[in-house]
Design an enzyme around this catalytic site. Structure first.
Site, mmCIF file in Angstrom:
data_model
loop_
_atom_site.group_PDB
_atom_site.id
_atom_site.type_symbol
_atom_site.label_atom_id
_atom_site.label_comp_id
_atom_site.label_asym_id
_atom_site.label_seq_id
_atom_site.Cartn_x
_atom_site.Cartn_y
_atom_site.Cartn_z
ATOM 1 N N ASP A 135 -2.405 -116.710 34.822
ATOM 2 C CA ASP A 135 -1.534 -115.547 34.776
ATOM 3 C C ASP A 135 -0.329 -115.651 35.677
ATOM 4 O OD1 ASP A 135 -3.025 -114.244 33.025
ATOM 5 O OD2 ASP A 135 -3.778 -112.714 34.388
ATOM 6 N N GLU A 178 -2.025 -80.101 38.380
ATOM 7 C CA GLU A 178 -1.428 -80.583 39.637
ATOM 8 C C GLU A 178 -2.401 -81.444 40.439
ATOM 9 O OE1 GLU A 178 1.901 -80.281 40.470
ATOM 10 O OE2 GLU A 178 1.864 -79.656 38.381
ATOM 11 N N ARG A 222 -10.112 -107.816 32.248
ATOM 12 C CA ARG A 222 -9.785 -109.189 31.850
ATOM 13 C C ARG A 222 -10.199 -110.214 32.900
ATOM 14 N NH1 ARG A 222 -5.224 -110.655 33.141
ATOM 15 N NH2 ARG A 222 -4.633 -111.811 31.278
ATOM 16 N N PRO A 249 -1.060 -89.941 42.359
ATOM 17 C CA PRO A 249 0.199 -90.449 42.922
ATOM 18 C C PRO A 249 0.124 -90.660 44.440
ATOM 19 C CG PRO A 249 0.606 -88.556 41.491
ATOM 20 C CD PRO A 249 -0.880 -88.648 41.684
HETATM 21 C C1 9D3 Z 1 5.393 -83.178 38.677
HETATM 22 C C2 9D3 Z 1 4.148 -82.761 39.395
HETATM 23 N N1 9D3 Z 1 4.189 -83.292 40.764
HETATM 24 C C3 9D3 Z 1 4.694 -82.238 41.647
HETATM 25 C C4 9D3 Z 1 5.232 -82.789 42.921
HETATM 26 C C5 9D3 Z 1 2.877 -83.748 41.236
HETATM 27 C C6 9D3 Z 1 2.082 -84.510 40.255
HETATM 28 C C7 9D3 Z 1 0.836 -84.048 39.874
HETATM 29 C C8 9D3 Z 1 0.073 -84.765 38.971
HETATM 30 C C9 9D3 Z 1 2.548 -85.707 39.721
HETATM 31 C C10 9D3 Z 1 1.781 -86.420 38.815
HETATM 32 C C11 9D3 Z 1 0.540 -85.956 38.437
HETATM 33 C C12 9D3 Z 1 -0.305 -86.716 37.477
HETATM 34 N N2 9D3 Z 1 -0.358 -88.133 37.836
HETATM 35 C C13 9D3 Z 1 -1.500 -88.817 37.869
HETATM 36 O O1 9D3 Z 1 -2.548 -88.282 37.609
HETATM 37 C C14 9D3 Z 1 -1.469 -90.194 38.287
HETATM 38 C C15 9D3 Z 1 -0.377 -91.067 38.585
HETATM 39 C C16 9D3 Z 1 1.038 -90.873 38.555
HETATM 40 O O2 9D3 Z 1 1.590 -89.822 38.228
HETATM 41 N N3 9D3 Z 1 1.832 -91.912 38.931
HETATM 42 C C17 9D3 Z 1 1.326 -93.120 39.289
HETATM 43 N N4 9D3 Z 1 0.018 -93.349 39.328
HETATM 44 C C18 9D3 Z 1 -0.811 -92.315 38.962
HETATM 45 S S1 9D3 Z 1 -2.465 -92.408 38.966
HETATM 46 C C19 9D3 Z 1 -2.663 -90.855 38.467
#
Ligand code: 9D3
Length: 245
Positions: free
Chosen positions: A168, A115, A153, A88
């Site tokens: 696209d 996490e 793709r 994220p």
């Molecule tokens: C609810 C947990 N969060 C606490 C603030 C942190 C968190 C940790 C791990 C939020 C999401 C994740 C897992 N997400 C991914 O591995 C992830 C992801 C995403 O959640 N949103 C957008 N793109 C991606 S790419 C990998």
């Protein structure tokens, strides 16, 4: 193009990509996918792949030794690879970034669970960090599937001529026009007359106008960022005029 995916859930990624055009591309060897599971490197009886965060608090992190061993394994198999951590905190994925990745010969995707991963593993082993956008997934695997699909793709030969990537939505920055198939009427809703007219010039103009209009309605920031041709501007003006009561 060769992909390595570091994941605790290898079937989740491989099974999701085994269908449709990407599945076919994998069968034909145009796209190669190898998974690397940190679990394989667990040494204790419990096969531990998570560990506690320094500083305490809820949630776990991926265990460093098993994660790094599987990344190292992937790097040995894919020596030219850029290593991408899906998280994220990453750079938001766009079609431009997808095109950039499509030019690479090998990419390793690291999928986080729990996490996430230790910051020093990012510093040591990761080249770039990519996010799908501002929403919460349970782990990196769905993002890995989306990324391999979007990039796959664009690999030459993966798409047929009809659906070529040049056609696209987003290749020209606009949303797609509405589409219709049989029957001519559904619950009183008719297919627009122009699409039944056989006038290919009128049809192309109508589709372009709808694409411009829908983008203006739903994603105004995309239209604002674009320099429209005089012809596009006229079509959009017409759409806006017709959309007012
Ligand atoms: C609810 C947990 N969060 C606490 C603030 C942190 C968190 C940790 C791990 C939020 C999401 C994740 C897992 N997400 C991914 O591995 C992830 C992801 C995403 O959640 N949103 C957008 N793109 C991606 S790419 C990998």
């Amino acid at each position: 193009m060769k992909w390595g995916v570091v994941t605790l859930f290898p079937t989740m990624v491989a099974d999701a990509l085994a269908h449709g055009v990407i599945g076919r591309a994998i069968d034909r060897g145009l796209v190669e996918l190898t998974t690397f599971n940190p679990r394989v490197y667990a040494t204790d009886v419990h096969q531990t792949v998570d560990d506690r965060p320094y500083g305490g608090g809820p949630g776990m992190l991926m265990k460093v030794e098993t994660l790094r061993a599987s990344i190292a394994d992937a790097k040995t198999e894919l020596p030219k690879a850029s290593v991408v951590y899906l998280s994220p905190q990453g750079e938001p994925l766009t079609q431009q970034l997808v095109q950039e990745l499509a030019a690479l010969p090998e990419v390793i995707l690291v999928c986080g669970r729990y996490e996430g991963i230790d910051e020093r593993v990012i510093e040591l082993d990761i080249d770039r960090e990519i996010s799908l956008g501002d929403f919460v997934l349970s782990g990196g695997e769905p993002a890995a599937v989306a990324l391999v699909d979007a990039v796959g793709r664009l690999v030459p030969g993966v798409l047929g001529h009809a659906s070529s990537a040049a056609q696209d939505s987003f290749s020209d920055g606009l949303l797609d026009c509405p589409h219709y198939t049989r029957p001519e009427e559904i619950a009183g809703l008719r297919v627009p007359d122009v699409l039944l007219s056989g006038h290919h010039g009128d049809i192309a103009k109508w589709r372009r106008k709808q694409a411009l209009g829908r983008t203006w309605l739903r994603r105004p920031e995309i239209v604002e960022k674009q320099e429209l041709s005089d012809e596009d501007q006229l079509l959009l003006d017409e759409f806006i005029r017709e959309s007012k009561p």
